[in-house]
Design an enzyme around this catalytic site. Structure first.
Site, PDB file in Angstrom:
ATOM      1  N   PHE A  74     -26.247  19.468  47.523  1.00 43.56           N
ATOM      2  CA  PHE A  74     -27.087  18.996  46.417  1.00 43.56           C
ATOM      3  C   PHE A  74     -26.295  18.175  45.399  1.00 43.56           C
ATOM      4  O   PHE A  74     -26.865  17.728  44.410  1.00 43.56           O
ATOM      5  CB  PHE A  74     -27.699  20.188  45.662  1.00 43.56           C
ATOM      6  CG  PHE A  74     -28.600  21.052  46.489  1.00 43.56           C
ATOM      7  CD1 PHE A  74     -29.958  20.790  46.562  1.00 43.56           C
ATOM      8  CD2 PHE A  74     -28.100  22.131  47.193  1.00 43.56           C
ATOM      9  CE1 PHE A  74     -30.797  21.595  47.322  1.00 43.56           C
ATOM     10  CE2 PHE A  74     -28.924  22.939  47.944  1.00 43.56           C
ATOM     11  CZ  PHE A  74     -30.281  22.674  48.021  1.00 43.56           C
ATOM     12  N   ALA A  76     -24.978  15.521  43.311  1.00 41.50           N
ATOM     13  CA  ALA A  76     -25.274  14.091  43.153  1.00 41.50           C
ATOM     14  C   ALA A  76     -25.563  13.789  41.699  1.00 41.50           C
ATOM     15  O   ALA A  76     -26.014  14.656  40.950  1.00 41.50           O
ATOM     16  CB  ALA A  76     -26.486  13.704  43.995  1.00 41.50           C
ATOM     17  N   SER A  78     -28.198  11.619  39.551  1.00 42.99           N
ATOM     18  CA  SER A  78     -29.562  11.298  39.993  1.00 42.99           C
ATOM     19  C   SER A  78     -30.415  10.574  38.960  1.00 42.99           C
ATOM     20  O   SER A  78     -31.636  10.654  39.020  1.00 42.99           O
ATOM     21  CB  SER A  78     -30.262  12.587  40.437  1.00 42.99           C
ATOM     22  OG  SER A  78     -30.353  13.466  39.348  1.00 42.99           O
ATOM     23  N   ASN A  93     -19.613   9.129  43.520  1.00 38.94           N
ATOM     24  CA  ASN A  93     -20.086  10.524  43.587  1.00 38.94           C
ATOM     25  C   ASN A  93     -20.942  10.778  44.812  1.00 38.94           C
ATOM     26  O   ASN A  93     -20.706  11.729  45.549  1.00 38.94           O
ATOM     27  CB  ASN A  93     -20.962  10.812  42.368  1.00 38.94           C
ATOM     28  CG  ASN A  93     -20.214  11.581  41.326  1.00 38.94           C
ATOM     29  OD1 ASN A  93     -20.048  12.793  41.437  1.00 38.94           O
ATOM     30  ND2 ASN A  93     -19.716  10.862  40.341  1.00 38.94           N
ATOM     31  N   THR A 118     -34.024  11.737  48.604  1.00 39.87           N
ATOM     32  CA  THR A 118     -34.997  11.408  47.552  1.00 39.87           C
ATOM     33  C   THR A 118     -36.010  10.358  48.005  1.00 39.87           C
ATOM     34  O   THR A 118     -35.709   9.523  48.878  1.00 39.87           O
ATOM     35  CB  THR A 118     -34.243  10.848  46.325  1.00 39.87           C
ATOM     36  OG1 THR A 118     -35.182  10.298  45.391  1.00 39.87           O
ATOM     37  CG2 THR A 118     -33.295   9.714  46.699  1.00 39.87           C
ATOM     38  N   TYR A 142     -29.009   4.442  42.812  1.00 37.96           N
ATOM     39  CA  TYR A 142     -29.218   5.856  43.136  1.00 37.96           C
ATOM     40  C   TYR A 142     -29.864   5.996  44.519  1.00 37.96           C
ATOM     41  O   TYR A 142     -29.353   6.689  45.403  1.00 37.96           O
ATOM     42  CB  TYR A 142     -30.080   6.524  42.058  1.00 37.96           C
ATOM     43  CG  TYR A 142     -30.580   7.888  42.470  1.00 37.96           C
ATOM     44  CD1 TYR A 142     -29.678   8.896  42.790  1.00 37.96           C
ATOM     45  CD2 TYR A 142     -31.948   8.152  42.567  1.00 37.96           C
ATOM     46  CE1 TYR A 142     -30.135  10.139  43.207  1.00 37.96           C
ATOM     47  CE2 TYR A 142     -32.402   9.390  42.970  1.00 37.96           C
ATOM     48  CZ  TYR A 142     -31.493  10.375  43.292  1.00 37.96           C
ATOM     49  OH  TYR A 142     -31.948  11.599  43.711  1.00 37.96           O
ATOM     50  N   ARG A 284     -41.352   1.427  32.065  1.00 37.26           N
ATOM     51  CA  ARG A 284     -39.929   1.712  32.253  1.00 37.26           C
ATOM     52  C   ARG A 284     -39.460   0.956  33.504  1.00 37.26           C
ATOM     53  O   ARG A 284     -40.166   0.973  34.521  1.00 37.26           O
ATOM     54  CB  ARG A 284     -39.760   3.227  32.433  1.00 37.26           C
ATOM     55  CG  ARG A 284     -38.366   3.745  32.294  1.00 37.26           C
ATOM     56  CD  ARG A 284     -38.353   5.266  32.326  1.00 37.26           C
ATOM     57  NE  ARG A 284     -38.715   5.796  33.639  1.00 37.26           N
ATOM     58  CZ  ARG A 284     -38.664   7.094  33.966  1.00 37.26           C
ATOM     59  NH1 ARG A 284     -38.273   7.989  33.068  1.00 37.26           N
ATOM     60  NH2 ARG A 284     -38.989   7.494  35.164  1.00 37.26           N
ATOM     61  N   ALA A 285     -38.285   0.336  33.418  1.00 40.00           N
ATOM     62  CA  ALA A 285     -37.803  -0.470  34.549  1.00 40.00           C
ATOM     63  C   ALA A 285     -37.691   0.390  35.808  1.00 40.00           C
ATOM     64  O   ALA A 285     -37.215   1.523  35.750  1.00 40.00           O
ATOM     65  CB  ALA A 285     -36.446  -1.076  34.208  1.00 40.00           C
ATOM     66  N   GLY A 286     -38.122  -0.152  36.924  1.00 37.77           N
ATOM     67  CA  GLY A 286     -37.918   0.518  38.210  1.00 37.77           C
ATOM     68  C   GLY A 286     -38.944   1.582  38.557  1.00 37.77           C
ATOM     69  O   GLY A 286     -38.775   2.293  39.534  1.00 37.77           O
TER      70      GLY A 286
END
Ligand code: UFG
Length: 327
Positions: A74, A76, A78, A93, A118, A142, A284-286
């Site tokens: 797990f 990461a 994120s 990472n 994800t 990410y 929000r971007a993305g």
């Protein structure tokens, strides 16, 4: 069969819930975590090895100290926005860390891995329901870092016989009803905890990003899947590896989409703060308009199905945690 499992990143939100489920199913758990975003207090089921997953020496020591049957990974970073600003940190990472772990596992002869992936591997969705065959085209470092790690697992399966399952979570949410562990991010960027904090009147106004999306109420639609359901899927994946060699990928979601405004309404209901207000902000971007998982493959192959699918139930479990967080 009881297994000895190393849970890398088991001090974090989803890792700690998986550790709890593993222990309750009779497996032996050791958590390896550098505590950069995880919490020492979240390690309640098994010992903590405080180490960074990029530290090959520390991993060698961990794998020499005990013989593990499997690893859950797990560890990461994120945060989508942070990954755009600091891509090298994310690749170091999330990709470098996974490679170091895979090498250490191979050296130690550990051949089973359940990997935390994800929905961000898909990028902009091409259709409303996203199944495993949907093209992967991440739009931020990410998501790209997780997709690269998935590719490493597939290559390791071919070359070295690694057995792996990558579980692509959509929006992890909620907390275990026991109240021992829950979501605690610093900074917190997710909708449900931010809305709950605002409902508690902690002085922060809730900001909602964008009301002009091509969705029924103009706000983004997401698939909120309870963290205990995710933990259960990890156990099912571990069992699946017993008789399924190679690299496997499953999407994990609730199967239903809820809009940002529906989440706010659920928070109002659960908290009793009917007057909870918010400020509209630009998009929000993305943020894609809609991300909902088609989890039929996980249901069929893993025999998994989410139990906590009601939005108010998910929000209520998060509310109980946020009302009395232990860390
Ligand atoms: N949102 C707000 N206000 C907030 C926080 C979020 O309006 O304070 C909105 C977002 O703009 C988005 C929705 O609520 O429309 C959900 O946002 P979250 O930050 O809670 O979750 P994301 O869908 O952005 O993130 C999830 C996972 C990530 C993954 C991403 C893939 O948490 O790990 O999906 O797109 F990368």
């Amino acid at each position: 069969m009881n297994l000895n499992v190393l849970v890398c990143g088991g001090a974090g939100y989803i890792g700690a819930h998986a550790a709890r489920w593993l222990a309750r199913a009779g497996h032996r758990v050791t958590v390896l975590d550098n505590l950069s975003t995880g919490h020492r207090q979240a390690v309640r089921w098994g010992d903590l090895v405080e180490a960074d997953v990029r530290d090959a020496q520390a991993l060698r020591r961990a794998f020499t100290a005990q013989r593990y049957d499997a690893v859950m990974h797990f560890c990461a970073l994120s945060l989508v926005g942070e990954s755009i600003a600091r891509p090298y940190v994310y690749y170091d990472n999330n990709v470098g860390g996974t490679l170091t772990l895979l090498q250490a596992m191979r050296e130690a002869g550990v051949e089973r891995l359940v990997f935390s992936s994800t929905a961000a591997v898909f990028g902009e969705p091409r259709q409303p329901l996203i199944d495993e065959d949907h093209p992967t085209a991440p739009i931020n470092p990410y998501g790209a870092s997780k997709l690269m790690a998935e590719r490493m697992l597939a290559d390791a399966g071919q070359a070295y016989g690694l057995r792996s399952v990558a579980l692509r979570y959509f929006n992890a949410a909620g907390a275990t009803p026991s109240g021992e562990i829950g979501e605690s991010h610093q900074p917190e960027t997710h909708l449900i905890p931010n809305a709950l904090r605002a409902a508690m009147g902690n002085g922060e106004r809730l900001r909602l990003f964008g009301n002009d999306y091509p969705t029924p109420d103009g706000t983004c639609v997401r698939d909120y899947v309870h963290v205990d359901d995710l933990a259960a899927a990890h156990l099912a994946a571990l069992e699946y590896l017993h008789d399924h060699p190679g690299a496997h990928r499953f999407n994990l979601g609730n199967g239903q989409g809820f809009s940002v405004l529906e989440v706010v309404e659920a928070v109002r209901q659960v908290s009793g703060r009917r007057g909870l207000s918010f400020d509209w902000e630009p998009r929000r971007a993305g943020d894609p308009p809609m991300l909902v998982a088609a989890s039929a493959r996980a249901r069929q192959a893993l025999g998994w199905s989410p139990r906590h699918t009601d939005l108010c139930e998910i929000v209520a479990s998060a509310w109980r945690w946020h009302a009395q967080p232990r860390y």
